[in-house]
Design an enzyme around this catalytic site. Structure first.
Site, mmCIF file in Angstrom:
data_model
loop_
_atom_site.group_PDB
_atom_site.id
_atom_site.type_symbol
_atom_site.label_atom_id
_atom_site.label_comp_id
_atom_site.label_asym_id
_atom_site.label_seq_id
_atom_site.Cartn_x
_atom_site.Cartn_y
_atom_site.Cartn_z
ATOM 1 N N ASN A 113 -7.690 -5.980 13.913
ATOM 2 C CA ASN A 113 -8.149 -4.867 13.314
ATOM 3 C C ASN A 113 -9.464 -4.677 13.301
ATOM 4 O OD1 ASN A 113 -5.469 -4.645 12.663
ATOM 5 N ND2 ASN A 113 -5.779 -5.498 10.568
ATOM 6 N N GLU A 125 -4.844 -2.123 13.887
ATOM 7 C CA GLU A 125 -5.458 -1.232 12.998
ATOM 8 C C GLU A 125 -7.084 -0.633 13.490
ATOM 9 O OE1 GLU A 125 -5.763 -2.557 9.045
ATOM 10 O OE2 GLU A 125 -4.205 -3.518 9.005
ATOM 11 N N ASN A 152 -1.561 -10.765 8.522
ATOM 12 C CA ASN A 152 -2.536 -9.541 8.625
ATOM 13 C C ASN A 152 -4.091 -10.193 8.135
ATOM 14 O OD1 ASN A 152 -3.632 -6.729 9.145
ATOM 15 N ND2 ASN A 152 -4.219 -7.290 7.119
ATOM 16 N N GLU A 153 -4.943 -10.434 9.014
ATOM 17 C CA GLU A 153 -6.189 -10.380 8.692
ATOM 18 C C GLU A 153 -6.529 -11.797 7.572
ATOM 19 O OE1 GLU A 153 -8.086 -7.080 6.923
ATOM 20 O OE2 GLU A 153 -7.885 -5.995 8.702
ATOM 21 N N ARG A 163 3.813 0.034 13.145
ATOM 22 C CA ARG A 163 3.349 -1.349 12.375
ATOM 23 C C ARG A 163 3.684 -1.261 10.920
ATOM 24 N NH1 ARG A 163 -1.708 -3.897 10.948
ATOM 25 N NH2 ARG A 163 -1.363 -5.911 10.552
ATOM 26 N N TRP A 193 -4.751 3.275 11.682
ATOM 27 C CA TRP A 193 -4.711 3.177 10.152
ATOM 28 C C TRP A 193 -5.327 4.449 9.673
ATOM 29 C CZ3 TRP A 193 -2.183 -0.588 7.586
ATOM 30 C CH2 TRP A 193 -2.613 -0.354 6.048
ATOM 31 N N HIS A 238 1.260 -9.327 4.651
ATOM 32 C CA HIS A 238 0.040 -8.147 4.604
ATOM 33 C C HIS A 238 -0.565 -8.541 3.140
ATOM 34 C CE1 HIS A 238 -2.359 -4.645 6.287
ATOM 35 N NE2 HIS A 238 -2.914 -4.998 5.391
ATOM 36 N N GLN A 265 0.672 -1.286 -0.113
ATOM 37 C CA GLN A 265 -0.024 -0.023 -0.102
ATOM 38 C C GLN A 265 0.885 1.306 -0.098
ATOM 39 O OE1 GLN A 265 -2.499 -1.636 3.444
ATOM 40 N NE2 GLN A 265 -3.992 -0.578 2.215
ATOM 41 N N TYR A 295 -12.790 -1.778 12.362
ATOM 42 C CA TYR A 295 -13.154 -0.518 12.036
ATOM 43 C C TYR A 295 -14.826 -0.013 12.379
ATOM 44 C CZ TYR A 295 -9.011 -0.509 9.346
ATOM 45 O OH TYR A 295 -7.728 -0.506 9.003
ATOM 46 N N GLU A 323 -5.531 1.919 -1.410
ATOM 47 C CA GLU A 323 -6.746 1.073 -0.770
ATOM 48 C C GLU A 323 -7.117 -0.046 -1.463
ATOM 49 O OE1 GLU A 323 -7.443 1.057 2.333
ATOM 50 O OE2 GLU A 323 -9.467 -0.171 2.092
HETATM 51 C C1 GBH Z 1 -7.957 -3.317 6.698
HETATM 52 O O1 GBH Z 1 -8.804 -4.422 6.452
HETATM 53 C C2 GBH Z 1 -6.678 -3.749 5.873
HETATM 54 O O2 GBH Z 1 -5.774 -4.376 6.973
HETATM 55 C C3 GBH Z 1 -5.765 -2.510 5.406
HETATM 56 O O3 GBH Z 1 -4.668 -3.023 4.638
HETATM 57 C C4 GBH Z 1 -6.938 -1.561 4.596
HETATM 58 O O4 GBH Z 1 -6.331 -0.703 4.344
HETATM 59 C C5 GBH Z 1 -7.937 -1.177 5.872
HETATM 60 O O5 GBH Z 1 -8.543 -2.174 6.401
HETATM 61 C C6 GBH Z 1 -8.680 -0.155 5.300
HETATM 62 O O6 GBH Z 1 -9.714 -0.753 4.397
HETATM 63 O O7 GBH Z 1 -15.751 -7.151 2.402
HETATM 64 O O8 GBH Z 1 -16.100 -7.287 0.081
HETATM 65 O O9 GBH Z 1 -16.863 -5.333 1.187
HETATM 66 C C7 GBH Z 1 -9.938 -4.111 7.044
HETATM 67 C C8 GBH Z 1 -10.995 -5.237 6.350
HETATM 68 C C9 GBH Z 1 -11.708 -5.962 4.114
HETATM 69 C C10 GBH Z 1 -12.744 -4.213 5.187
HETATM 70 C C11 GBH Z 1 -12.096 -5.378 3.074
HETATM 71 C C12 GBH Z 1 -13.453 -3.893 4.000
HETATM 72 C C13 GBH Z 1 -14.195 -4.261 1.790
HETATM 73 C C14 GBH Z 1 -14.280 -5.525 1.010
HETATM 74 N N1 GBH Z 1 -11.515 -4.745 4.981
HETATM 75 N N2 GBH Z 1 -13.450 -4.959 3.142
HETATM 76 S S1 GBH Z 1 -15.931 -6.087 1.252
#
Ligand code: GBH
Length: 473
Positions: free
Chosen positions: A297, A363, A167-168, A75, A413, A121, A18, A299, A420
């Site tokens: 992480n 995050e 990561n995730e 991180r 984050w 990642h 990224q 959000y 993104e």
């Molecule tokens: C994080 O993922 C990532 O670790 C990071 O790299 C990223 O920049 C940050 O979030 C912000 O997005 O599920 O099909 O609707 C967070 C998890 C996974 C949430 C993808 C949003 C969108 C696609 N994200 N999801 S979908």
């Protein structure tokens, strides 16, 4: 007055693909994200990470930003294909890549910033995907991942004491192999479960390696970062209450239960049946207990209803609209994210009660709507992001002080606006505005808000963001 503990870690997070750019420099080999970005339609604005925020060249400027924001931790992730361009255990190591990360780590330490290093990642070397199917091939990928980790522990472990394997992993397995919205873009109903299984094994055998061969000397900690958003039942009907449990098991328990408890969740097994691989007894002994902390992480929170056809989320419908038609919170630039601080407090409590490990929030952040143009005066008044950080920091403070949840650290984050993923450059999560034409970095007001929070620490008085931003800088 409420306080965070004096050893609470504040930092920012980023990821290699990224921010680094320099995709064809310094001996880096291609990753599955380079390939995925080439397919028209995969990335909303048709972009890629070739240049990103050019942090491969500007890492000193980025470290100076971290320093100026008052944080003591960073991180970031290593690009596997910058270290081993073709990825495999027989393939050559790229010393230029190793030297780059060594310089970054040294620059951080010179500035009193502690590195938290993520090994993976999402940017798998394309060579491994081509050679044997990458994450689908258990025999090969686990050995290659452990070998890659060994090279990293050897090269950086004298300076790094905080390691995160993946990561995730849910995003890797489900978004990459079921929904096809992330690299490598597969759409399958068998592959995500194989990939999830192999991710867990690669993580676990890497942790075993660290504990057996490195920990005694390097004295670090190692764990994994999962992703989860607090699920709220749409209403109290038994179907929707059960749907929340199923969603939790599919998204969180699928990884957290084997790693922290030693088994796959029964609800996942019941639905996936023999598509879900089984661990051997020997593997399970390595998997169970393979994380020193709970990295995660988060959000947003989500309103969950039974139904739909989304298997990777456990056949639930995910939204932000309550039964009475109201929204959960302020909507971000991306439709999956609304601000809801109380859900963060609930989630921290849930994770501590369920998994009993110290927690790192690796995050957390917000994308403000229509933030694409830097105002002429060069001031980015990102009020929605300040509101978000204010709410989430306060929710975390309540979890720590009032509920006694051992949260050890928090990483915003992100340090910078950056690539993104499938959203390209349209969605900005940074506390620093990046002009992608000139690469000029401009601190946003949210960076100054969080600076107050972490330098006022350990005596943090929750702030009213609106009062705060009316102050002069
Ligand atoms: C994080 O993922 C990532 O670790 C990071 O790299 C990223 O920049 C940050 O979030 C912000 O997005 O599920 O099909 O609707 C967070 C998890 C996974 C949430 C993808 C949003 C969108 C696609 N994200 N999801 S979908």
């Amino acid at each position: 007055m409420e306080k965070f503990p004096s050893d609470f870690v504040w930092g920012y997070a980023t990821a290699s693909y990224q921010i680094e750019g320099a995709a064809n420099e310094g001996g880096r080999g291609p990753s599955i994200w380079d390939t995925f970005c080439k397919v028209p339609g995969n990335i909303r604005d048709g972009s890629n990470g070739d240049i990103a925020t050019d942090s491969y060249h500007r890492y000193k400027e980025d470290v100076a930003l971290l320093k100026s924001y008052g944080v003591r931790a960073y991180r970031f992730s290593l690009s596997w294909s910058r270290i081993i361009p073709l990825g495999g255990r027989q393939d050559p190591v790229n010393q230029e890549g190793v030297a780059f990360y060594r310089s970054l780590i040294e620059e951080l330490l010179k500035n009193d910033i502690t590195p938290y290093v993520t090994l993976y990642h999402w940017d798998l070397p394309q060579g491994l995907h081509d050679r044997y199917g990458g994450w689908l091939n258990k025999e090969e990928i686990v050995q290659d991942y452990v070998n890659y980790a060994k090279i990293c522990f050897t090269a950086f472990g004298d300076l790094v004491q905080n390691w995160i394997t993946h990561n995730e992993p849910w995003c890797v397995s489900c978004l990459g192999y079921q929904k096809g919205v992330f690299a490598p873009g597969h759409k399958s109903n068998t592959e995500p479960w194989i990939v999830a299984h192999n991710l867990i094994l690669a993580h676990a055998f890497t942790v075993k390696l660290y504990r057996d061969d490195f920990k005694a000397v390097q004295k670090g900690q190692i764990g994994i970062t999962l992703d989860f958003h607090w699920p709220i039942p749409y209403d109290e009907t038994p179907e929707n209450v059960e749907a929340v449990k199923r969603a939790t098991d599919f998204k969180l328990g699928e990884f957290a239960d084997p790693i922290y408890k030693g088994y796959y969740p029964a609800r996942v097994k019941a639905v996936i049946g023999d598509r879900l691989p089984e661990f051997t007894a020997e593997e399970l002994a390595v998997v169970k207990g393979s994380s020193d902390f709970f990295g995660f992480n988060t959000y947003t929170s989500q309103i969950i209803q039974d139904g739909g056809d989304d298997e990777t989320n456990g056949y639930v419908k995910v939204g932000h609209t309550r039964a009475d038609g109201t929204q959960l919170g302020t909507e971000a630039h991306c439709s999956w994210l609304q601000s809801y601080p109380p859900g963060f407090r609930s989630l921290l409590n849930y994770l501590w009660k369920t998994y009993e490990k110290p927690i790192y929030v690796t995050e957390n952040g917000f994308a403000v709507k229509n933030e694409n143009v830097l105002p002429l005066e060069g001031v980015v008044l990102d009020t929605d992001r300040i509101d978000y950080f204010d709410g989430y920091a306060n929710a975390m403070l309540q979890a720590v002080v009032e509920d006694g949840v051992p949260v050890k650290g928090y990483f915003g984050w992100s340090l910078l606006d950056n690539f993104e993923w499938a959203d390209g450059y349209e969605t900005r999560f940074g506390v620093t505005y990046v002009d992608y034409k000139t690469q000029k970095r401009t601190p946003k007001q949210s960076s100054q808000f969080l600076k107050k929070v972490c330098v006022a620490h350990p005596v943090f008085v929750p702030l009213d963001p609106h009062t705060f931003i009316s102050l002069q800088w």
